[in-house]
Design an enzyme around this catalytic site. Structure first.
Site, PDB file in Angstrom:
ATOM      1  N   TRP A 172       1.960   1.730  -3.491  1.00 36.92           N
ATOM      2  CA  TRP A 172       0.894   2.339  -4.293  1.00 36.92           C
ATOM      3  C   TRP A 172       0.993   3.862  -4.220  1.00 36.92           C
ATOM      4  O   TRP A 172       0.818   4.568  -5.214  1.00 36.92           O
ATOM      5  CB  TRP A 172      -0.493   1.918  -3.788  1.00 36.92           C
ATOM      6  CG  TRP A 172      -1.116   0.750  -4.489  1.00 36.92           C
ATOM      7  CD1 TRP A 172      -1.241  -0.515  -4.019  1.00 36.92           C
ATOM      8  CD2 TRP A 172      -1.719   0.748  -5.801  1.00 36.92           C
ATOM      9  NE1 TRP A 172      -1.876  -1.306  -4.944  1.00 36.92           N
ATOM     10  CE2 TRP A 172      -2.195  -0.557  -6.042  1.00 36.92           C
ATOM     11  CE3 TRP A 172      -1.902   1.728  -6.774  1.00 36.92           C
ATOM     12  CZ2 TRP A 172      -2.835  -0.912  -7.232  1.00 36.92           C
ATOM     13  CZ3 TRP A 172      -2.544   1.375  -7.957  1.00 36.92           C
ATOM     14  CH2 TRP A 172      -2.996   0.071  -8.177  1.00 36.92           C
ATOM     15  N   TRP A 178      -9.517   8.102  -8.015  1.00 30.18           N
ATOM     16  CA  TRP A 178     -10.752   8.390  -8.753  1.00 30.18           C
ATOM     17  C   TRP A 178     -10.684   7.876 -10.182  1.00 30.18           C
ATOM     18  O   TRP A 178     -11.666   7.341 -10.707  1.00 30.18           O
ATOM     19  CB  TRP A 178     -11.055   9.889  -8.717  1.00 30.18           C
ATOM     20  CG  TRP A 178     -11.844  10.244  -7.496  1.00 30.18           C
ATOM     21  CD1 TRP A 178     -11.381  10.720  -6.305  1.00 30.18           C
ATOM     22  CD2 TRP A 178     -13.257  10.091  -7.343  1.00 30.18           C
ATOM     23  NE1 TRP A 178     -12.415  10.877  -5.413  1.00 30.18           N
ATOM     24  CE2 TRP A 178     -13.581  10.501  -6.013  1.00 30.18           C
ATOM     25  CE3 TRP A 178     -14.283   9.648  -8.172  1.00 30.18           C
ATOM     26  CZ2 TRP A 178     -14.882  10.478  -5.520  1.00 30.18           C
ATOM     27  CZ3 TRP A 178     -15.587   9.633  -7.684  1.00 30.18           C
ATOM     28  CH2 TRP A 178     -15.873  10.040  -6.380  1.00 30.18           C
ATOM     29  N   TRP A 189     -21.363  11.604 -19.639  1.00 28.61           N
ATOM     30  CA  TRP A 189     -21.785  11.683 -18.239  1.00 28.61           C
ATOM     31  C   TRP A 189     -23.171  12.307 -18.142  1.00 28.61           C
ATOM     32  O   TRP A 189     -23.499  13.241 -18.870  1.00 28.61           O
ATOM     33  CB  TRP A 189     -20.798  12.526 -17.428  1.00 28.61           C
ATOM     34  CG  TRP A 189     -19.373  12.053 -17.465  1.00 28.61           C
ATOM     35  CD1 TRP A 189     -18.318  12.630 -18.120  1.00 28.61           C
ATOM     36  CD2 TRP A 189     -18.833  10.893 -16.811  1.00 28.61           C
ATOM     37  NE1 TRP A 189     -17.156  11.913 -17.914  1.00 28.61           N
ATOM     38  CE2 TRP A 189     -17.447  10.840 -17.113  1.00 28.61           C
ATOM     39  CE3 TRP A 189     -19.387   9.901 -15.991  1.00 28.61           C
ATOM     40  CZ2 TRP A 189     -16.615   9.833 -16.628  1.00 28.61           C
ATOM     41  CZ3 TRP A 189     -18.554   8.896 -15.512  1.00 28.61           C
ATOM     42  CH2 TRP A 189     -17.186   8.866 -15.828  1.00 28.61           C
ATOM     43  N   ASN A 220     -10.811   3.565   3.433  1.00 29.47           N
ATOM     44  CA  ASN A 220     -10.405   3.351   2.045  1.00 29.47           C
ATOM     45  C   ASN A 220     -11.351   2.430   1.280  1.00 29.47           C
ATOM     46  O   ASN A 220     -11.646   2.672   0.115  1.00 29.47           O
ATOM     47  CB  ASN A 220      -8.982   2.792   1.985  1.00 29.47           C
ATOM     48  CG  ASN A 220      -8.461   2.765   0.557  1.00 29.47           C
ATOM     49  OD1 ASN A 220      -8.403   3.791  -0.114  1.00 29.47           O
ATOM     50  ND2 ASN A 220      -8.125   1.586   0.057  1.00 29.47           N
ATOM     51  N   GLU A 241       0.831  -1.206   0.000  1.00 31.79           N
ATOM     52  CA  GLU A 241       0.000   0.000   0.000  1.00 31.79           C
ATOM     53  C   GLU A 241       0.867   1.258   0.000  1.00 31.79           C
ATOM     54  O   GLU A 241       0.540   2.266  -0.645  1.00 31.79           O
ATOM     55  CB  GLU A 241      -0.944   0.004   1.205  1.00 31.79           C
ATOM     56  CG  GLU A 241      -2.003  -1.083   1.160  1.00 31.79           C
ATOM     57  CD  GLU A 241      -2.885  -0.993  -0.072  1.00 31.79           C
ATOM     58  OE1 GLU A 241      -3.348   0.111  -0.405  1.00 31.79           O
ATOM     59  OE2 GLU A 241      -3.104  -2.040  -0.719  1.00 31.79           O
ATOM     60  N   TRP A 288     -16.040  11.713 -12.907  1.00 31.90           N
ATOM     61  CA  TRP A 288     -15.149  11.447 -11.764  1.00 31.90           C
ATOM     62  C   TRP A 288     -14.491  12.718 -11.242  1.00 31.90           C
ATOM     63  O   TRP A 288     -14.158  12.818 -10.060  1.00 31.90           O
ATOM     64  CB  TRP A 288     -14.083  10.418 -12.137  1.00 31.90           C
ATOM     65  CG  TRP A 288     -13.131  10.831 -13.237  1.00 31.90           C
ATOM     66  CD1 TRP A 288     -13.239  10.588 -14.569  1.00 31.90           C
ATOM     67  CD2 TRP A 288     -11.890  11.556 -13.077  1.00 31.90           C
ATOM     68  NE1 TRP A 288     -12.173  11.124 -15.259  1.00 31.90           N
ATOM     69  CE2 TRP A 288     -11.328  11.712 -14.370  1.00 31.90           C
ATOM     70  CE3 TRP A 288     -11.212  12.086 -11.978  1.00 31.90           C
ATOM     71  CZ2 TRP A 288     -10.117  12.388 -14.588  1.00 31.90           C
ATOM     72  CZ3 TRP A 288     -10.009  12.750 -12.198  1.00 31.90           C
ATOM     73  CH2 TRP A 288      -9.477  12.898 -13.487  1.00 31.90           C
TER      74      TRP A 288
END
Length: 435
Positions: free
Chosen positions: A261, A365, A289, A324, A258, A342
């Site tokens: 990441w 996102w 959208w 998360n 993590e 987004w």
């Protein structure tokens, strides 16, 4: 007229600590005494909508801690408020500066600001010396054999691990005597820079090794204390990323992954600064959208009729934090169920999250929307009901944040999951295929 003494300056930014600070260590080991500086940057502050912004309060509290530690040794911190270029123009006239030391920031605004400062300092013959501090590997240190950056996490992570990461300690706290003496504090009040102080309970910067040992078992359950809550400290540098790695690297590989990441997203943003506004996968900018404002407002307020989504949004609005797992569910719901861009959700999170980090937020996102690096395929659409059953089976999390859940006053779902899923698949398929 006495000659001004020659000094170096260390510019605190997102590295708000005196210990294990790479750039600060370099400054304190140079030959000249050091002026410690922090700038409340009006370019950033003026964009904040809330005068009770929790992040400004967090920064202020960290500065108070630094100031207190320095004061105990007869030192102090210079605090400025304004536009950085204007402030540096004045500081170069007030001090005889040899070098300015700082730690790198990889965000687009920070890079542009640093280019402007470098240009100003160069004209005056002042060095601008950068250090790597907020990541272990930066820029082009972990890239593909053809010299291009990774857009998929797993090969990046494998090369990261095999590249002999260095978690060296930079004991800057041992050199505080190198700071110039400052007798009186000039720390402004928050009110004087346009904000309001309130006492908030931020998570401690303590690394709980027992929690991290069980992290892979507990991290997905929002009602449990199963995550480290170090994200705000990593964001503002009140803890050293090297210290975190030193303490956890042999405890839990899932937690280490993590942290990697985080570095992956930092470097994606560095190489793709336009990803703040544009899809990494260009065809995803063709999505039609719906952008229904009433539905967006219901999502923001946590009144969608989907308990896990609503609990997450209310946790965010009230506490400045969201678990998360729930971040993924709420982001998927906005982009897939409601077909809302987004970027709308990314900017709402940017306004509300205490631990807001541009790279992580944009990366997360775009992942949820299917448009980014190593993203979930567009046909992977979280079912918020099954996610609730799996990760909050006793509804402990939902009951905490959605007090009217189960009562007549709780709203009905604003969309039907099956219908919304089918609609999303159709719209996404059309955009991605170009048909």
């Amino acid at each position: 007229m006495s000659k001004k003494p020659t000094v170096n300056v260390f510019w605190f930014r997102r590295d708000l600590r005196l210990h294990d600070n790479a750039g600060l260590y370099e400054a304190l080991n140079d030959e000249y005494p050091v002026v410690p500086l922090f700038i409340f940057d009006t370019e950033i502050l003026e964009k904040l909508a809330n005068k009770n912004d929790r992040r400004v309060i967090f920064i202020y509290e960290q500065l108070l801690e630094i100031e207190e530690e320095l004061n105990s040794q007869g030192k102090g911190l210079i605090i400025e408020h304004g536009h950085p270029v204007t402030i540096w123009q004045r500081l170069t006239e007030e001090y005889n500066i040899c070098n300015v030391f700082y730690n790198k920031d990889y965000e687009p605004y920070a890079r542009q600001r640093d280019r402007e400062i470098n240009k100003l300092l160069q004209k005056k013959g002042i060095g601008f010396k950068a250090s790597k501090d907020q990541v272990i590997f930066e820029e082009n240190e972990v890239i593909k054999s053809d010299g291009t950056p990774y857009l998929v996490y797993t090969p990046y992570m494998k090369l990261w691990k095999s590249s002999h990461p260095n978690f060296e300690n930079f004991p800057s706290e041992e050199k505080i005597n190198q700071f110039i003496p400052i007798k009186t504090s000039n720390l402004p009040t928050l009110e004087s820079i346009g904000f309001e102080f309130q006492k908030l309970d931020f998570p401690p910067s303590t690394i709980d090794t027992d929690l991290i040992n069980h992290y892979h078992k507990t991290r997905n359950f929002p009602s449990k204390q199963g995550t480290s809550r170090l994200s705000i400290h990593l964001r503002f540098g009140s803890i050293s990323i090297r210290e975190v790695f030193r303490k956890v690297k042999d405890i839990n590989p899932k937690f280490v992954n993590e942290l990697i990441w985080r570095e992956f997203y930092q470097m994606v943003l560095f190489h793709h600064p336009d990803s703040v506004d544009k899809a990494i996968k260009p065809q995803y900018d063709n999505i039609e959208w719906r952008n229904n404002e009433d539905e967006f407002n219901a999502w923001c307020a946590g009144t969608t009729g989907y308990p896990l989504v609503d609990a997450g949004m209310r946790e965010l609005n009230q506490s400045g934090y969201m678990h998360n797992r729930v971040r993924m569910v709420t982001a998927s719901f906005l982009t897939k169920h409601l077909l809302i861009d987004w970027r709308w959700g990314e900017r709402y999170f940017a306004e509300k999250l205490d631990d807001f980090d541009l790279a992580n937020n944009v990366g997360g996102w775009q992942w949820a929307a299917g448009s980014g690096c190593d993203a979930a395929p567009y046909f992977r659409i979280f079912n918020p009901t099954t996610q609730l059953e799996k990760f909050d089976p006793d509804r402990k999390y939902v009951k905490k944040w959605v007090t009217e859940w189960g009562e007549d006053t709780y709203p009905s779902p604003i969309v039907n999951h099956k219908e919304a899923r089918e609609r999303a698949l159709e719209v996404y398929k059309k955009a991605v295929s170009g048909n």
